[in-house]
Every structure is written in structure tokens, then in C-alpha cells.
Design a protein around this motif. Structure first.
Motif, mmCIF file in Angstrom:
data_model
loop_
_atom_site.group_PDB
_atom_site.id
_atom_site.type_symbol
_atom_site.label_atom_id
_atom_site.label_comp_id
_atom_site.label_asym_id
_atom_site.label_seq_id
_atom_site.Cartn_x
_atom_site.Cartn_y
_atom_site.Cartn_z
ATOM 1 N N TYR A 156 0.846 -1.199 0.000
ATOM 2 C CA TYR A 156 0.000 0.000 0.000
ATOM 3 C C TYR A 156 0.874 1.239 0.000
ATOM 4 C CZ TYR A 156 0.917 0.533 5.043
ATOM 5 O OH TYR A 156 1.515 0.704 6.263
ATOM 6 N N ALA A 157 0.288 2.358 -0.414
ATOM 7 C CA ALA A 157 0.962 3.651 -0.358
ATOM 8 C C ALA A 157 0.441 4.387 0.866
ATOM 9 C CB ALA A 157 0.680 4.445 -1.628
ATOM 10 N N THR A 158 1.319 5.093 1.558
ATOM 11 C CA THR A 158 0.935 5.788 2.782
ATOM 12 C C THR A 158 1.718 7.083 2.912
ATOM 13 O OG1 THR A 158 0.807 5.570 5.203
ATOM 14 C CG2 THR A 158 2.686 4.550 4.120
ATOM 15 N N PHE A 159 1.202 8.002 3.723
ATOM 16 C CA PHE A 159 2.013 9.155 4.117
ATOM 17 C C PHE A 159 1.937 9.293 5.631
ATOM 18 C CE2 PHE A 159 -2.127 11.326 3.580
ATOM 19 C CZ PHE A 159 -2.201 12.064 4.752
ATOM 20 N N ASN A 160 3.007 9.806 6.204
ATOM 21 C CA ASN A 160 3.068 10.071 7.641
ATOM 22 C C ASN A 160 3.617 11.465 7.861
ATOM 23 O OD1 ASN A 160 4.059 6.789 7.649
ATOM 24 N ND2 ASN A 160 2.308 7.379 8.850
ATOM 25 N N THR A 161 3.049 12.185 8.805
ATOM 26 C CA THR A 161 3.598 13.481 9.197
ATOM 27 C C THR A 161 4.558 13.255 10.360
ATOM 28 O OG1 THR A 161 1.763 13.869 10.724
ATOM 29 C CG2 THR A 161 1.512 14.705 8.465
ATOM 30 N N PRO A 162 5.390 14.243 10.701
ATOM 31 C CA PRO A 162 6.360 14.052 11.774
ATOM 32 C C PRO A 162 5.697 13.615 13.076
ATOM 33 C CG PRO A 162 6.877 16.030 10.540
ATOM 34 C CD PRO A 162 5.556 15.544 10.033
ATOM 35 N N GLY A 163 6.341 12.662 13.746
ATOM 36 C CA GLY A 163 5.805 12.168 15.003
ATOM 37 C C GLY A 163 6.256 10.753 15.275
ATOM 38 N N LYS A 164 5.791 10.212 16.390
ATOM 39 C CA LYS A 164 6.167 8.873 16.814
ATOM 40 C C LYS A 164 5.049 7.892 16.495
ATOM 41 C CE LYS A 164 8.021 6.428 20.871
ATOM 42 N NZ LYS A 164 8.372 6.565 22.308
ATOM 43 N N TYR A 165 5.421 6.704 16.043
ATOM 44 C CA TYR A 165 4.477 5.650 15.699
ATOM 45 C C TYR A 165 4.970 4.340 16.317
ATOM 46 C CZ TYR A 165 3.011 9.070 12.190
ATOM 47 O OH TYR A 165 2.584 10.214 11.559
ATOM 48 N N ILE A 166 4.051 3.390 16.471
ATOM 49 C CA ILE A 166 4.377 2.089 17.056
ATOM 50 C C ILE A 166 4.057 0.990 16.047
ATOM 51 C CG2 ILE A 166 3.991 0.504 18.996
ATOM 52 C CD1 ILE A 166 5.087 3.182 19.897
ATOM 53 N N GLY A 167 4.912 -0.042 15.992
ATOM 54 C CA GLY A 167 4.660 -1.205 15.153
ATOM 55 C C GLY A 167 4.673 -2.462 16.001
ATOM 56 N N LYS A 168 3.861 -3.444 15.637
ATOM 57 C CA LYS A 168 3.820 -4.708 16.369
ATOM 58 C C LYS A 168 3.812 -5.853 15.370
ATOM 59 C CE LYS A 168 1.584 -5.012 20.223
ATOM 60 N NZ LYS A 168 0.503 -5.081 21.248
ATOM 61 N N LEU A 169 4.808 -6.742 15.509
ATOM 62 C CA LEU A 169 4.974 -7.884 14.608
ATOM 63 C C LEU A 169 4.773 -9.198 15.362
ATOM 64 C CD1 LEU A 169 8.144 -6.886 12.585
ATOM 65 C CD2 LEU A 169 6.062 -7.754 11.543
ATOM 66 N N PRO A 170 4.141 -10.204 14.730
ATOM 67 C CA PRO A 170 4.021 -11.521 15.361
ATOM 68 C C PRO A 170 5.317 -12.301 15.194
ATOM 69 C CG PRO A 170 3.029 -11.587 13.197
ATOM 70 C CD PRO A 170 3.471 -10.150 13.416
ATOM 71 N N LYS A 171 5.447 -13.409 15.903
ATOM 72 C CA LYS A 171 6.639 -14.232 15.751
ATOM 73 C C LYS A 171 6.639 -14.870 14.361
ATOM 74 C CE LYS A 171 4.949 -18.613 17.695
ATOM 75 N NZ LYS A 171 5.211 -19.663 18.714
ATOM 76 N N GLY A 172 7.823 -15.262 13.913
ATOM 77 C CA GLY A 172 7.964 -15.830 12.578
ATOM 78 C C GLY A 172 8.873 -14.965 11.735
ATOM 79 N N THR A 173 8.949 -15.271 10.446
ATOM 80 C CA THR A 173 9.807 -14.521 9.522
ATOM 81 C C THR A 173 8.972 -13.559 8.688
ATOM 82 O OG1 THR A 173 11.396 -16.335 9.379
ATOM 83 C CG2 THR A 173 11.456 -14.693 7.618
ATOM 84 N N THR A 174 9.383 -12.320 8.653
ATOM 85 C CA THR A 174 8.685 -11.282 7.888
ATOM 86 C C THR A 174 9.699 -10.472 7.106
ATOM 87 O OG1 THR A 174 6.923 -11.074 9.551
ATOM 88 C CG2 THR A 174 7.206 -9.243 8.026
ATOM 89 N N HIS A 175 9.408 -10.218 5.845
ATOM 90 C CA HIS A 175 10.217 -9.309 5.041
ATOM 91 C C HIS A 175 9.374 -8.071 4.729
ATOM 92 C CE1 HIS A 175 12.507 -13.029 4.299
ATOM 93 N NE2 HIS A 175 13.535 -12.211 4.164
ATOM 94 N N ALA A 176 9.948 -6.908 4.961
ATOM 95 C CA ALA A 176 9.244 -5.657 4.703
ATOM 96 C C ALA A 176 10.130 -4.741 3.875
ATOM 97 C CB ALA A 176 8.863 -4.979 6.014
ATOM 98 N N VAL A 177 9.514 -4.054 2.934
ATOM 99 C CA VAL A 177 10.228 -3.111 2.074
ATOM 100 C C VAL A 177 9.480 -1.790 2.098
ATOM 101 C CG1 VAL A 177 11.040 -2.585 -0.258
ATOM 102 C CG2 VAL A 177 10.950 -4.968 0.531
#
Length: 328
Positions: free
Chosen positions: A111-132
Motif C-alpha cells: 500500500y501507499a501511505t504518508f506520515n507526518t512528523p511524530g512517533k508511531y508504534i509497530g507490532k509484529l508476530p513471531k515468525g519470519t517477515t520481510h518488509a520493504v
């Protein structure tokens, strides 16, 4: 292009080395020989490998998470920027520090997204993940307007400053396609490629092309037409009654709410309220408009109903926010 995101893994970090160029672990799936940086971070939750590539038109980072347990991390956006994000794995959740949901990314999604300045949180499950994630120059994106459906509305939305973040449609990514392109990227060798910059941009453009080919169908669907209409018209007092959208787009309330929630994890009515609250909060802090003027601007017919909605959403009244701003 400079890096727009800084990631922090909190207290779980055991070891980190940003001098891993050319000596990443053998089982790292994609080793980018021309990477600008390569970082291996060992965590109690597992392992993270980050590689970055910089081009004239875009900055790219490739992440490989190999986790034994769930991982929560924070990242800080330093300047308003648009990104293209791809994920191969079980999924990831993004939200704000106050627990406001940003987006849930399911397995093999782009997906395409935009973010303005600030702090964000990410949460990943166990296992193997590739992100670009790819951060292209905004000026270059504007020059591609005619090639990519919905891009103009998206960039105007980002530059309007009305939202802290925003997304274009999420689409299921053909995993084999993304893996193939990443493998091509990993196999690029500066000694064998005449113009490395052109070779890298060819792969980046192919990712953009693949995403926008898949997103075109969604952008013409009823639920996305309504979504864009709400984004552009949420301050209109007539949008208080969502039933008027049903008449405008010839869709049942039940169908609209089901499909809208599936795509955006919020109902149309609550989305209108959320947008109004965020805009009013910004106006109360950043302008000298009166509370009544702010209420009318964001679509409320009277100050009383606006004040009740604001208190319910934030836990304090517009007056209390203004008093806090003044330090009283």
C-alpha cells in the motif's frame, strides 16, 4: 534522498552493528551488495536485518525480521513523506502512542501511505517477515501523476496537512512477484551493471507499476469513492447523516458499513467524527478561531453538540484544551 524514519527497538536490543556491509549472516535471504548501510540487531525477541539503498529519486529500506516472540517497536518520522510499503509475512500492526490504530497490514500486502512528523508504534508476530519501504521524492511523484491512478488525490491529501497519516488502498501482493524483484535487486552487481542507478530505478518503478495496476480496481469501487468523498467533505454539516451517502451512491447501510469497516477498520460515521475531531483539535491549538467558529468549520451546527463530541473523543473540553495551551 535521506532516511525519513528512525526505528527504535526499546530495551529488547542486545546487539546492534551498523558495519555489517558484506558480512551479513549466510541465511539472510536478500543480501544487497551495493547497500548504503547494513545493520544486524539481535533482540530477545529474535533478529532484525536492515539494509538501505539510496537513489537520486528514492530511498529504500529492506527489513528481515526473524522472531521467536512478538516484537513491538517504535519509529519516528522526521518530515512529512509518502512511502510505498510491501510486506511478506504474517502481518504487522501500526498505531500511535495513544493506541489510536493507524493500519493493520495483512500477509503479503502492499500500500501507499504518508506520515507526518511524530512517533508511531509497530507490532509484529513471531515468525519470519520481510518488509520493504520506498520513500520517493515528492517532486518526482508529482511528475508521474498521469501514470498512477489516484496519486493526485493522495498527494493533495498529504500536502493539505489535515491528517497525521493517510493511506491509499491495501492490495494483496503477489508474493512471487515481490520475491523475484527483491532477488533481482540482490543480484545487481556494480561491476556488471553499466548504470547501477538506472538498474535500481527500473526495479523501483516496477514495484510502483505492480501496485498501481492492482489498486486501480479498488479506486473505482463504491467504498473507495465514498472514502474519498468523506476525506474531501467531512467538514460539511450534511455529512452528519450518513444515510445521505447511501442515497448518493445507491448502496445499503449494512453493506456500506461492512465493506468500509473491512477496508478501513472504522465505520463511515465514526470516520467523519474522527476527522472532525482531529481537525478541530488542530484548529484550537494553532489558530485564534473561537470555539464556535471551530465548531461551525468542522461541520457542527452548534457549540453544545461540538463540545459534547469533543469531550467524548478526547476526555476534555475545547475550553480545557485552550486553557492548557495558555498555561492557565
Amino acid at each position: 534522498m535521506k532516511k525519513a524514519i528512525k526505528v527504535k527497538y526499546h530495551s529488547t536490543e542486545l546487539f546492534s552493528d551498523d558495519q555489517m556491509l558484506g558480512k551479513l549472516p549466510d541465511d539472510c535471504r536478500y543480501k544487497i551488495s551495493f547497500a548504503l548501510e547494513a545493520e544486524l540487531t539481535l533482540l530477545k525477541a529474535g533478529r532484525v536485518i536492515r539494509q538501505s539503498c539510496k537513489e537520486f529519486l528514492a530511498y529504500m529500506e529492506i527489513y528481515e525480521f526473524v522472531l521467536k516472540t512478538e516484537l513491538e517497536f517504535s519509529f519516528e518520522v522526521e518530515e512529512t513523506a509518502a512511502f510505498l510499503f510491501f510486506l511478506i509475512g504474517k502481518g504487522i500492526r501500526f498505531y500511535l502512542p495513544d493506541s489510536t490504530p493507524v493500519i493493520v497490514v495483512e500477509e503479503s500486502t502492499g500500500y501507499a501511505t504518508f506520515n507526518t512528523p511524530g512517533k508511531y508504534i509497530g507490532k509484529l508476530p513471531k515468525g519470519t517477515t520481510h518488509a520493504v519501504y520506498i520513500h520517493p521524492r515528492t517532486a518526482w511523484l508529482w511528475r508521474q501523476i498521469e501514470q498512477y491512478a489516484g496519486l493526485e488525490d493522495f498527494l493533495e491529501w498529504m500536502e493539505s496537512g489535515t491528517e497525521q497519516f493517510g493511506h491509499m488502498p491495501r492490495v494483496k501482493v503477489r508474493e512471487t512477484m515481490l520475491c523475484t524483484l527483491l532477488e533481482e535487486l540482490a543480484l545487481l552487481d556494480a561491476r556488471k551493471v553499466g548504470d547501477m542507478e538506472i538498474a535500481k530505478m527500473t526495479i523501483t518503478k516496477e514495484l510502483l507499476k505492480q501496485y498501481y495496476e492492482m489498486v486501480q480496481k479498488k479506486l473505482t469501487s463504491t467504498v473507495y469513492r465514498i472514502w474519498y468523498f468523506i476525506k474531501k467533505n467531512y467538514t460539511n454539516h450534511r455529512l452528519t447523516n450518513i444515510r445521505k451517502l447511501i442515497n448518493r451512491y445507491a448502496v445499503s447501510l449494512k453493506t456500506l458499513e461492512r465493506e468500509y469497516f473491512h477496508e478501513f477498520e472504522i465505520t463511515p460515521a465514526n470516520d467523519v467524527k474522527r476527522l472532525r475531531m482531529r481537525k478541530s483539535h488542530s484548529l484550537l491549538l494553532e489558530t485564534v478561531m473561537s470555539i464556535r467558529e471551530v465548531a461551525l468549520f468542522v461541520g457542527y451546527s452548534n457549540t453544545s453538540s461540538f463540545g459534547k463530541a469533543f469531550k467524548k473523543h478526547f476526555g476534555y473540553t475545547p475550553t480545557e484544551l485552550r486553557d492548557k495551551k495558555r498555561g492557565t
